[in-house]
Design a protein around this motif. Structure first.
Motif, mmCIF file in Angstrom:
data_model
loop_
_atom_site.group_PDB
_atom_site.id
_atom_site.type_symbol
_atom_site.label_atom_id
_atom_site.label_comp_id
_atom_site.label_asym_id
_atom_site.label_seq_id
_atom_site.Cartn_x
_atom_site.Cartn_y
_atom_site.Cartn_z
ATOM 1 N N PRO A 1 13.752 8.738 7.614
ATOM 2 C CA PRO A 1 12.781 7.878 6.933
ATOM 3 C C PRO A 1 11.882 8.679 5.991
ATOM 4 C CG PRO A 1 12.857 7.418 9.292
ATOM 5 C CD PRO A 1 13.635 8.679 9.079
ATOM 6 N N ALA A 2 11.614 8.126 4.829
ATOM 7 C CA ALA A 2 10.812 8.848 3.830
ATOM 8 C C ALA A 2 9.435 9.207 4.343
ATOM 9 C CB ALA A 2 10.709 8.015 2.550
ATOM 10 N N THR A 3 8.851 8.343 5.180
ATOM 11 C CA THR A 3 7.500 8.615 5.678
ATOM 12 C C THR A 3 7.461 9.810 6.622
ATOM 13 O OG1 THR A 3 7.835 6.939 7.403
ATOM 14 C CG2 THR A 3 6.682 6.244 5.393
ATOM 15 N N GLU A 4 8.623 10.232 7.108
ATOM 16 C CA GLU A 4 8.684 11.419 7.969
ATOM 17 C C GLU A 4 9.207 12.634 7.203
ATOM 18 O OE1 GLU A 4 11.076 10.438 11.342
ATOM 19 O OE2 GLU A 4 9.918 8.642 11.838
ATOM 20 N N THR A 5 10.276 12.438 6.452
ATOM 21 C CA THR A 5 10.930 13.577 5.803
ATOM 22 C C THR A 5 10.143 14.125 4.621
ATOM 23 O OG1 THR A 5 12.255 12.012 4.512
ATOM 24 C CG2 THR A 5 13.247 12.887 6.531
ATOM 25 N N VAL A 6 9.556 13.227 3.818
ATOM 26 C CA VAL A 6 8.856 13.698 2.618
ATOM 27 C C VAL A 6 7.597 14.488 2.969
ATOM 28 C CG1 VAL A 6 7.744 13.027 0.460
ATOM 29 C CG2 VAL A 6 9.853 11.883 1.185
ATOM 30 N N PRO A 7 6.720 13.998 3.869
ATOM 31 C CA PRO A 7 5.562 14.828 4.233
ATOM 32 C C PRO A 7 5.966 16.178 4.825
ATOM 33 C CG PRO A 7 5.199 12.562 4.915
ATOM 34 C CD PRO A 7 6.630 12.651 4.472
ATOM 35 N N ALA A 8 7.042 16.202 5.626
ATOM 36 C CA ALA A 8 7.482 17.473 6.210
ATOM 37 C C ALA A 8 7.981 18.425 5.126
ATOM 38 C CB ALA A 8 8.572 17.222 7.251
ATOM 39 N N TRP A 9 8.720 17.900 4.159
ATOM 40 C CA TRP A 9 9.217 18.738 3.080
ATOM 41 C C TRP A 9 8.066 19.250 2.216
ATOM 42 C CZ3 TRP A 9 9.024 17.744 -2.274
ATOM 43 C CH2 TRP A 9 9.665 18.713 -3.055
ATOM 44 N N VAL A 10 7.120 18.387 1.895
ATOM 45 C CA VAL A 10 5.960 18.805 1.092
ATOM 46 C C VAL A 10 5.181 19.901 1.815
ATOM 47 C CG1 VAL A 10 3.697 18.061 0.251
ATOM 48 C CG2 VAL A 10 5.722 16.685 -0.232
ATOM 49 N N ALA A 11 4.973 19.740 3.102
ATOM 50 C CA ALA A 11 4.252 20.771 3.879
ATOM 51 C C ALA A 11 4.997 22.090 3.813
ATOM 52 C CB ALA A 11 4.076 20.311 5.323
ATOM 53 N N ARG A 12 6.323 22.045 3.872
ATOM 54 C CA ARG A 12 7.134 23.257 3.798
ATOM 55 C C ARG A 12 6.974 23.935 2.437
ATOM 56 N NH1 ARG A 12 13.470 22.476 4.186
ATOM 57 N NH2 ARG A 12 13.420 22.716 1.929
ATOM 58 N N VAL A 13 7.020 23.154 1.377
ATOM 59 C CA VAL A 13 6.887 23.717 0.032
ATOM 60 C C VAL A 13 5.515 24.353 -0.155
ATOM 61 C CG1 VAL A 13 6.778 23.150 -2.432
ATOM 62 C CG2 VAL A 13 8.577 22.154 -1.000
ATOM 63 N N LEU A 14 4.490 23.696 0.339
ATOM 64 C CA LEU A 14 3.131 24.216 0.163
ATOM 65 C C LEU A 14 2.887 25.471 1.018
ATOM 66 C CD1 LEU A 14 1.060 20.897 0.046
ATOM 67 C CD2 LEU A 14 1.592 22.434 -1.854
ATOM 68 N N ARG A 15 3.673 25.648 2.069
ATOM 69 C CA ARG A 15 3.541 26.861 2.901
ATOM 70 C C ARG A 15 4.249 28.054 2.284
ATOM 71 N NH1 ARG A 15 4.743 23.399 7.353
ATOM 72 N NH2 ARG A 15 6.892 24.168 7.287
ATOM 73 N N GLU A 16 5.276 27.775 1.457
ATOM 74 C CA GLU A 16 6.072 28.860 0.903
ATOM 75 C C GLU A 16 5.259 29.712 -0.063
ATOM 76 O OE1 GLU A 16 9.315 26.803 -0.871
ATOM 77 O OE2 GLU A 16 10.399 26.532 1.012
ATOM 78 N N ARG A 17 5.539 30.991 -0.051
ATOM 79 C CA ARG A 17 4.853 31.926 -0.946
ATOM 80 C C ARG A 17 5.860 32.673 -1.817
ATOM 81 N NH1 ARG A 17 1.384 29.178 0.183
ATOM 82 N NH2 ARG A 17 -0.638 29.608 1.156
ATOM 83 N N GLN B 1 0.837 -1.194 0.000
ATOM 84 C CA GLN B 1 0.000 0.000 0.000
ATOM 85 C C GLN B 1 0.874 1.247 0.000
ATOM 86 O OE1 GLN B 1 -3.391 -0.022 -0.181
ATOM 87 N NE2 GLN B 1 -3.222 -2.260 -0.359
ATOM 88 N N PRO B 2 0.391 2.338 -0.602
ATOM 89 C CA PRO B 2 1.165 3.578 -0.563
ATOM 90 C C PRO B 2 1.419 4.010 0.877
ATOM 91 C CG PRO B 2 -0.703 3.774 -2.064
ATOM 92 C CD PRO B 2 -0.885 2.505 -1.313
ATOM 93 N N ASN B 3 2.600 4.547 1.118
ATOM 94 C CA ASN B 3 2.890 5.040 2.462
ATOM 95 C C ASN B 3 2.772 6.568 2.500
ATOM 96 O OD1 ASN B 3 5.476 6.233 1.704
ATOM 97 N ND2 ASN B 3 6.324 4.158 1.683
ATOM 98 N N ALA B 4 3.136 7.151 3.630
ATOM 99 C CA ALA B 4 2.951 8.587 3.807
ATOM 100 C C ALA B 4 3.764 9.407 2.815
ATOM 101 C CB ALA B 4 3.322 8.977 5.234
ATOM 102 N N ALA B 5 4.903 8.878 2.363
ATOM 103 C CA ALA B 5 5.706 9.602 1.367
ATOM 104 C C ALA B 5 4.992 9.657 0.021
ATOM 105 C CB ALA B 5 7.076 8.940 1.223
ATOM 106 N N HIS B 6 4.452 8.515 -0.429
ATOM 107 C CA HIS B 6 3.692 8.509 -1.685
ATOM 108 C C HIS B 6 2.509 9.471 -1.608
ATOM 109 C CE1 HIS B 6 5.400 4.284 -1.687
ATOM 110 N NE2 HIS B 6 5.776 4.698 -2.879
ATOM 111 N N LEU B 7 1.799 9.434 -0.485
ATOM 112 C CA LEU B 7 0.608 10.268 -0.336
ATOM 113 C C LEU B 7 0.978 11.751 -0.312
ATOM 114 C CD1 LEU B 7 -1.242 8.088 2.321
ATOM 115 C CD2 LEU B 7 -1.853 8.331 -0.098
ATOM 116 N N ALA B 8 2.113 12.070 0.303
ATOM 117 C CA ALA B 8 2.537 13.467 0.350
ATOM 118 C C ALA B 8 2.890 13.984 -1.039
ATOM 119 C CB ALA B 8 3.736 13.607 1.292
ATOM 120 N N LEU B 9 3.566 13.168 -1.842
ATOM 121 C CA LEU B 9 3.913 13.596 -3.195
ATOM 122 C C LEU B 9 2.668 13.766 -4.055
ATOM 123 C CD1 LEU B 9 7.103 11.418 -3.759
ATOM 124 C CD2 LEU B 9 6.991 13.882 -3.306
ATOM 125 N N ALA B 10 1.672 12.903 -3.862
ATOM 126 C CA ALA B 10 0.402 13.068 -4.573
ATOM 127 C C ALA B 10 -0.281 14.364 -4.148
ATOM 128 C CB ALA B 10 -0.508 11.875 -4.293
#
Length: 230
Positions: free
Chosen positions: A214-230, A63-72
């Motif tokens: 771990p990708a399930t921690e780092t990728v969601p955190a990075w995605v959240a950071r990118v989406l916050r940036e303006r 099943q997709p993990n939190a990293a896959h879901l964050a990239l989606a």
């Protein structure tokens, strides 16, 4: 801003699909010259078919993990440009998470005719006697890029590398070319570069920023950071 993301086996490892190089990984249990080269297929096609039947069955339950879901989520919610996802993985977990990805090494859920190059959804258990639905010849093989073969989509990927503002490599070892050379190409075109990995890759020194964990921690955190940036 245009974001180009490359993912490798490390992004799927926490879904139960081990990397080739980890302890107990595929390279420690199989001779890949026998199961992942055109020469190996020519010598013993049944062994190769059996190997990919095993890998397809293994991936079917993942099943997709939190990293896959964050990239989606990033592909869906990023509004300041486009997000292109390229993967070295042959599983379908990016698609299961809702992403659109270019599979440069093919996909083991796809069958290919070695005679006419037609492609179709692979059955769970492939057979050497499977006939091509287009030409009718029993020349079935997995649509996976073996060592010594040219990866898929290279012209499209090259175009994305030329125009990317940000290049991000996630879960890659930095040992398999041409993907290991993408960071140098992106940097040469002026892109900012980021590596997200459990451990530094062999080309980590070429990245502007390296994020480890771990990708399930780092990728969601990075995605959240990118989406916050303006």
């Amino acid at each position: 801003m245009k974001i180009l993301i490359l993912t490798g086996a490390g992004v799927s490892a926490e879904s139960g699909l081990g990397t080739f190089r980890d302890k107990g990984g595929v390279w420690t249990r199989y001779d890949l010259s026998e199961v992942a080269t055109p020469e190996g297929f020519a010598r013993d096609p049944q062994k190769v078919i059996d190997f990919y039947n095993m890998r397809r069955a293994n991936a079917r339950g993942a099943q997709p993990n939190a990293a896959h879901l964050a990239l989606a989520r990033l592909q869906s919610e990023y509004t300041r440009g486009e997000v292109t996802l390229v993967t070295q993985n042959v599983d379908s977990l990016h698609e299961a998470a809702g992403s659109d990805a270019l599979h440069m090494h093919g996909a083991h859920g796809v069958a290919r005719c070695a005679a006419c190059d037609a492609r179709w959804p692979a059955p769970l258990v492939m057979s050497l006697n499977d006939q091509c639905p287009d030409c009718g010849r029993p020349e079935t093989r997995p649509d996976v890029v073996w060592f010594g073969e040219v990866p898929h989509h290279l012209p499209r990927i090259a175009g994305h590398l030329r125009t990317a503002d940000l290049f991000v490599a996630i879960g890659t070892s930095g040992t398999v070319y041409p993907a290991a050379g993408f960071v140098a190409e992106a940097r040469a075109r002026g892109a900012r570069t980021v590596e997200i990995n459990l451990e530094p890759s062999q080309v980590a020194g070429q990245f502007d920023e390296v994020i480890l964990g771990p990708a399930t921690e780092t990728v969601p955190a990075w995605v959240a950071r990118v989406l916050r940036e303006r």
